[in-house]
Design an enzyme around this catalytic site. Structure first.
Site, PDB file in Angstrom:
ATOM      1  N   TRP A 323       0.837  -1.204   0.000  1.00  0.00           N
ATOM      2  CA  TRP A 323       0.000   0.000   0.000  1.00  0.00           C
ATOM      3  C   TRP A 323       0.871   1.252   0.000  1.00  0.00           C
ATOM      4  O   TRP A 323       0.519   2.261  -0.608  1.00  0.00           O
ATOM      5  CB  TRP A 323      -0.909   0.000   1.231  1.00  0.00           C
ATOM      6  CG  TRP A 323      -1.702   1.267   1.398  1.00  0.00           C
ATOM      7  CD1 TRP A 323      -2.899   1.586   0.829  1.00  0.00           C
ATOM      8  CD2 TRP A 323      -1.343   2.414   2.202  1.00  0.00           C
ATOM      9  NE1 TRP A 323      -3.308   2.838   1.216  1.00  0.00           N
ATOM     10  CE2 TRP A 323      -2.370   3.366   2.062  1.00  0.00           C
ATOM     11  CE3 TRP A 323      -0.257   2.703   3.027  1.00  0.00           C
ATOM     12  CZ2 TRP A 323      -2.349   4.600   2.715  1.00  0.00           C
ATOM     13  CZ3 TRP A 323      -0.225   3.935   3.670  1.00  0.00           C
ATOM     14  CH2 TRP A 323      -1.259   4.863   3.512  1.00  0.00           C
ATOM     15  N   HIS A 324       2.035   1.174   0.658  1.00  0.00           N
ATOM     16  CA  HIS A 324       2.884   2.355   0.771  1.00  0.00           C
ATOM     17  C   HIS A 324       3.535   2.743  -0.550  1.00  0.00           C
ATOM     18  O   HIS A 324       3.901   3.912  -0.715  1.00  0.00           O
ATOM     19  CB  HIS A 324       3.968   2.129   1.827  1.00  0.00           C
ATOM     20  CG  HIS A 324       3.477   2.272   3.219  1.00  0.00           C
ATOM     21  ND1 HIS A 324       2.837   1.254   3.897  1.00  0.00           N
ATOM     22  CD2 HIS A 324       3.501   3.324   4.085  1.00  0.00           C
ATOM     23  CE1 HIS A 324       2.505   1.670   5.112  1.00  0.00           C
ATOM     24  NE2 HIS A 324       2.894   2.916   5.252  1.00  0.00           N
ATOM     25  N   GLY A 325       3.695   1.820  -1.450  1.00  0.00           N
ATOM     26  CA  GLY A 325       4.318   2.178  -2.714  1.00  0.00           C
ATOM     27  C   GLY A 325       4.482   0.996  -3.640  1.00  0.00           C
ATOM     28  O   GLY A 325       4.559  -0.155  -3.201  1.00  0.00           O
TER      29      GLY A 325
END
Length: 474
Positions: A323-325
């Site tokens: 989700w972060h990248g």
């Protein structure tokens, strides 16, 4: 437009506050809605139409979910809404990643690569998508009725304090406040205090840590000594916490000024005694989202075997990392934390408890720092392993010079990071962050301190062009 910018602090925010407090109560939501659209359009004028279009579709889907009594129809509409939201996130955030990896695989077999024009990611797409999902799922589960008009729904999604970097506010948490909320002078003052503290954390501490980390992480890792590498990761560890928690403080403070009560996002995570506790304290709104909308639907703790429990934990944290990248380092970072959560369940928490608070906090902080190495170095896992090699080669560089104000501010950052581990520190934290009103004398003290912090921060913003924001791209 970020909160710690001249444009926001001296133009956008004063104009918004003036208009918001002048207009009658009936128009206040319209003012928030208009300024939120302006806030987002300033940085992404094209993408705002995409968000408005998908929001309109979602609004119609969810209204039908609420009206329908047929289980099958409600489930189909739920799937359609989730598909639209997750499809939007997958296309804009992950299509470049998947096409890039597919082309690398094709190239290794000597096959022709896929022709692809890189997609630009809309600002705040992850936070927007997750909040859209909570609206759909909360209504589907009967947690709250949907909003009656499109304007209120867009206000919930696009309210500028939380729009680009959270906290992730679940629909049921502020649904009633979107329609009717009470405002009072005590909370407006507390909102200003909270905003000023967050601004100071971001500008006076995180930016200095960021400048020091940038110097080291942009150098040739082959030339780094162990001491320099440790300074780099110490700086980044404080940067990411004070940057993100400072921005969350600003968002929560702005919300209070308008009568909203956004959920807390951080609770002194570096004073945690285990990785499990760390994730109860770090980015709490993301952790709560993943728990309630993914981990529990997978079975959570109530599964038939420990292997399934460990699988659920690993999957949730790998997805949290992703989700972060859209990069493999985020996947590895999620798996890294998922592994320690599983080890906590097997034996690690019991061992840390026996070692005592000081040692368990030190070990947990050490593990978290190692994780930040993986998190920070994107797109090249070889560089990640090289940095780890530098950390543990036991070489020292007496000639390396840090920024003049790095060590004093690092000491301040460490002091406030670990102080809540002490009972007096916890009481001080609760006094600052968990009160709804103060005495006249205390208000005067807070006003003096926070106005000073605001002026110092504003001065730093106007005098420096270095103002990075880590979570802006998420």
């Amino acid at each position: 437009m970020v909160f710690s910018s001249t444009l926001f602090l001296f133009y956008f925010l004063p104009l918004f506050l003036l208009v918001y407090h002048v207009v009658p109560k009936l128009l206040k939501n319209w003012v928030i809605f208009f300024f939120s659209i302006l806030f987002y359009t300033w940085g992404a004028p094209v993408f705002v139409f995409i968000l408005l279009g998908t929001s309109f579709m979602d609004f119609l889907f969810v209204r039908e979910i609420h009206r329908s009594t047929e289980a099958r129809k409600r489930k189909v509409l739920l799937i359609l809404s989730l598909t639209v939201n997750l499809g939007l996130l997958a296309y804009f955030k992950y299509s470049n990643f998947f096409i890039g990896n597919a082309n690398a695989l094709l190239e290794s077999f000597g096959l022709r690569e896929i022709t692809w024009t890189k997609v630009i990611m809309p600002i705040g797409i992850s936070f927007f998508t997750f909040e859209s999902i909570t609206y759909t799922v909360d209504v589907y589960r009967g947690k709250h009725a949907p909003l009656s008009n499109m304007k209120d729904y867009l206000l919930y999604l696009l309210a500028f304090p939380k729009l680009i970097a959270g906290p992730i506010v679940r629909f049921q948490e502020i649904a009633d406040e979107v329609i009717e909320r009470k405002e009072n002078i005590d909370e407006k003052l507390i909102g200003f205090y909270r905003f000023s503290i967050g601004l100071a954390k971001k500008v006076l501490i995180a930016n200095v840590m960021a400048e020091q980390a940038k110097i080291i992480f942009e150098s040739d890792f082959h030339q780094l000594s162990a001491s320099t590498a440790w300074i780099g990761i110490l700086a980044y560890t404080m940067q990411i916490y004070f940057d993100f928690s400072g921005y969350s403080d600003m968002a929560i403070g702005l919300g209070k000024i308008m009568g909203f009560h956004f959920p807390e996002n951080f609770n002194s995570p570096y004073s945690s005694k285990s990785i499990t506790e760390f994730w109860r304290r770090w980015h709490m709104t993301l952790g709560n989202f993943m728990r309630d909308y993914l981990y529990i639907p997978l079975g959570g703790n109530r599964v038939s075997s420990k292997s399934r429990l460990y699988f659920n934990l690993a999957l949730v944290f790998i997805l949290s990392g992703f989700w972060h990248g859209a990069s493999w380092n985020f996947v590895v970072w999620g798996a890294f934390h998922g592994t320690f959560l599983i080890l906590d369940r097997i034996f690690l928490v019991k061992l840390l408890n026996r070692l005592g608070s000081v040692i368990s906090i030190a070990i947990t902080f050490f593990i978290v720092m190692l994780g930040w190495v993986i998190f920070h170095i994107e797109d090249d896992m070889g560089q990640v392993w090289l940095y780890f090699d530098r950390l543990f080669d036991f070489s020292f560089d007496t000639h390396f010079r840090t920024l003049q104000n790095f060590w004093p501010l690092f000491v301040v950052a460490a002091f406030f990071s670990f102080l809540p581990a002490l009972s007096i520190g916890k009481k001080m934290q609760d006094f600052v962050y968990n009160r709804n009103s103060y005495s006249l004398t205390t208000n005067g003290m807070f006003l003096l301190v926070t106005v000073s912090l605001f002026l110092l921060s504003a001065s730093a913003v106007t005098s420096s062009g270095f103002n990075p924001f880590i979570y802006f791209r998420f």
